[in-house]
Design an enzyme around this catalytic site. Structure first.
Site, PDB file in Angstrom:
ATOM      1  N   ASN A 153       9.855   8.107  -6.847  1.00 42.81           N
ATOM      2  CA  ASN A 153       9.210   8.068  -8.155  1.00 42.81           C
ATOM      3  C   ASN A 153       9.953   8.876  -9.209  1.00 42.81           C
ATOM      4  OD1 ASN A 153       8.005   9.844  -6.057  1.00 42.81           O
ATOM      5  ND2 ASN A 153       7.051  10.837  -7.811  1.00 42.81           N
ATOM      6  N   GLN A 181       6.209   2.747  -5.948  1.00 40.90           N
ATOM      7  CA  GLN A 181       7.115   2.583  -7.097  1.00 40.90           C
ATOM      8  C   GLN A 181       8.007   1.354  -6.961  1.00 40.90           C
ATOM      9  OE1 GLN A 181       7.035   4.177  -9.908  1.00 40.90           O
ATOM     10  NE2 GLN A 181       5.680   5.868  -9.358  1.00 40.90           N
ATOM     11  N   HIS A 203      -2.169   0.550 -10.471  1.00 41.45           N
ATOM     12  CA  HIS A 203      -1.876   1.065 -11.828  1.00 41.45           C
ATOM     13  C   HIS A 203      -0.395   1.266 -12.104  1.00 41.45           C
ATOM     14  CE1 HIS A 203      -1.246   5.565 -11.324  1.00 41.45           C
ATOM     15  NE2 HIS A 203      -1.809   5.301 -10.148  1.00 41.45           N
ATOM     16  N   CYS A 327       3.499  20.208 -12.598  1.00 40.21           N
ATOM     17  CA  CYS A 327       2.594  20.866 -13.539  1.00 40.21           C
ATOM     18  C   CYS A 327       1.343  21.332 -12.813  1.00 40.21           C
ATOM     19  CB  CYS A 327       2.251  19.926 -14.677  1.00 40.21           C
ATOM     20  SG  CYS A 327       2.089  18.247 -14.128  1.00 40.21           S
TER      21      CYS A 327
HETATM   22  N1  PLP Z   1       3.358   7.516  -4.092  1.00 35.65           N
HETATM   23  C1  PLP Z   1       4.193   7.446  -5.134  1.00 35.65           C
HETATM   24  C2  PLP Z   1       5.641   7.238  -4.888  1.00 35.65           C
HETATM   25  C3  PLP Z   1       3.700   7.566  -6.430  1.00 35.65           C
HETATM   26  O1  PLP Z   1       4.551   7.503  -7.454  1.00 35.65           O
HETATM   27  C4  PLP Z   1       2.310   7.751  -6.619  1.00 35.65           C
HETATM   28  C5  PLP Z   1       1.762   7.944  -7.975  1.00 35.65           C
HETATM   29  O2  PLP Z   1       2.155   8.783  -8.715  1.00 35.65           O
HETATM   30  C6  PLP Z   1       1.480   7.814  -5.497  1.00 35.65           C
HETATM   31  C7  PLP Z   1       2.040   7.689  -4.247  1.00 35.65           C
HETATM   32  C8  PLP Z   1      -0.012   7.986  -5.630  1.00 35.65           C
HETATM   33  O3  PLP Z   1      -0.563   6.793  -6.079  1.00 35.65           O
HETATM   34  P1  PLP Z   1      -2.085   6.664  -6.581  1.00 35.65           P
HETATM   35  O4  PLP Z   1      -2.080   7.143  -8.003  1.00 35.65           O
HETATM   36  O5  PLP Z   1      -2.408   5.216  -6.483  1.00 35.65           O
HETATM   37  O6  PLP Z   1      -2.930   7.477  -5.692  1.00 35.65           O
END
Ligand code: PLP
Length: 382
Positions: A153, A181, A203, A327
């Site tokens: 991410n 991602q 989302h 953060c």
């Molecule tokens: N895994 C990755 C790589 C993400 O980027 C995110 C979200 O930021 C998550 C897991 C968590 O996803 P969710 O917001 O659907 O719980």
């Protein structure tokens, strides 16, 4: 051009108007509970969930029965990891993961460690890649699960899932892949890549927040999980609780659109990313964090040497980007991903993640470049 300019699509995406349109009736006239078997309102909702399940299954090339709807990737990861731990711990107590995984995986590992699991956190090189020999060497006959994300991410690095799954299966372990991602940006095919458990989140693909899915392989091997939630036995007993019908409908539609538009979006976004990245590098003292190749086409994680990213962002009120810091506290902590890649704290804290999306325009990139140039000049004067 609307302000602020949003270049934080890896954090979340707006809901596509076509997705919202599909969802709306399920809040009002089609509000039935998908578990109500005795009347038409329930059947309509059940049918809508079935269609969405087909969309999700088609998107990752699996069967509908292998999809469990959840509230998002965090829940899917928890269900996968804790679910495997409960069922397979009599076979072994070892889990392998990577230092650059999302906190949803890393914090779940910490929780399992408190219950007796032994976890290996594989290191990464400067580009964010794992050493496949090291992966192979880390898996023992006690390893019940290996968790590696498809794409990171923060940096966008894409891991070679097929090679990873071959190694994991050779050692008779299970592979969990966080594809949160990767979905919608590169093809995600659980058969092709040989993945046993995989999570998705709506989302991140222009769907609504609070809905996602876990893929659970039913054949070769059949994966069994212990549920996190009890009560009602929804989702074949793996995730009790009334289904979020509008959210699930939106998720299905979002993946349908993502499948159709993946390549055209990726090509356009990649050109804008290159423009942004190259122009910023030309300013001097700006470097790409991580790999250039094998990277999602929408992400650019840049280190602005000698600058505090927080300070830079304060000077950019019309720009939404994220820093290379967590953060979670008042004092910014360097990102665990960049730190694992060997960046010094001052380099990690000088880093900004730009993540573009399907609504990003050329004008927005031009605006961003101008705004950053001005902010850097202003920072030098301070
Ligand atoms: N895994 C990755 C790589 C993400 O980027 C995110 C979200 O930021 C998550 C897991 C968590 O996803 P969710 O917001 O659907 O719980």
């Amino acid at each position: 051009m609307n302000k602020p300019v949003y270049l934080d699509y890896n954090a979340t995406t707006p809901v596509d108007a076509r997705v919202l349109e599909r969802m709306l009736p399920y809040f009002t006239e089609k509000f039935g509970n998908a578990a109500s078997r005795t009347h038409r309102m329930g059947w309509v909702a059940e049918q809508a969930v079935k269609t969405a399940r087909e969309n999700v299954a088609k998107f990752i090339n699996c069967s509908e029965q292998e999809i469990v709807f959840t509230s998002g990737s965090t829940e899917a990861i928890n269900l996968a990891m804790k679910g495997v731990w409960e069922i397979y711990r009599s076979k072994g107590d070892h889990i392998v993961t990577v230092q650059t995984e999302h906190k949803a995986v890393l914090d779940t590992c910490k929780e399992l460690e408190s219950k007796g699991a032994k976890v290996t956190y594989l290191p990464v090189d400067r580009e964010g890649r794992i050493d496949l020999n090291e992966l192979e060497a880390s898996i023992t006959d006690k390893t019940i699960l290996v968790a590696v994300m498809f794409a990171n991410n923060e940096t966008g690095l894409i891991h070679p899932m097929k090679k990873i799954s071959e190694i994991v299966h050779e050692k008779a372990s299970l592979l969990l892949c966080d594809a949160t991602q990767a979905a919608g940006k590169i093809p995600v095919d659980v058969q092709e890549e040989g993945i046993d458990l995989l999570c998705l989140s709506a989302h991140k693909v222009y769907g609504p927040k609070g809905v996602g899915a876990l893929y659970v392989r039913r054949k070769d091997p059949r994966v069994t999980l212990h549920p996190l939630l009890h009560g009602g036995g929804h989702e074949r007993g793996l995730r009790s609780g009334t289904l979020n019908v509008p959210g699930i409908v939106g998720f299905g539609r979002a993946l349908e659109i993502a499948e159709e538009e993946l390549w055209s979006d990726a090509e356009r976004i990649s050109k804008l990313r290159t423009l942004l990245e190259q122009q910023l590098i030309e300013l001097g003292n700006v470097y790409v964090n991580g790999a250039i190749r094998d990277r999602l086409s929408n992400v650019s994680n840049l280190c602005f040497m000698g600058i505090k990213a927080d300070g830079l962002i304060t000077k950019l009120p019309d720009l939404c980007v994220s820093t290379g810091s967590a953060c979670t506290s008042a004092i910014p902590e360097p990102s665990h991903v960049l730190s694992a890649m060997g960046l010094k704290p001052e380099q990690a804290l000088a880093s900004v993640r730009f993540s573009l999306g399907k609504y990003t325009t050329f004008d927005e990139i031009t605006f961003t470049l101008e705004a950053i140039k001005n902010a850097l000049i202003s920072l030098k004067k301070d």
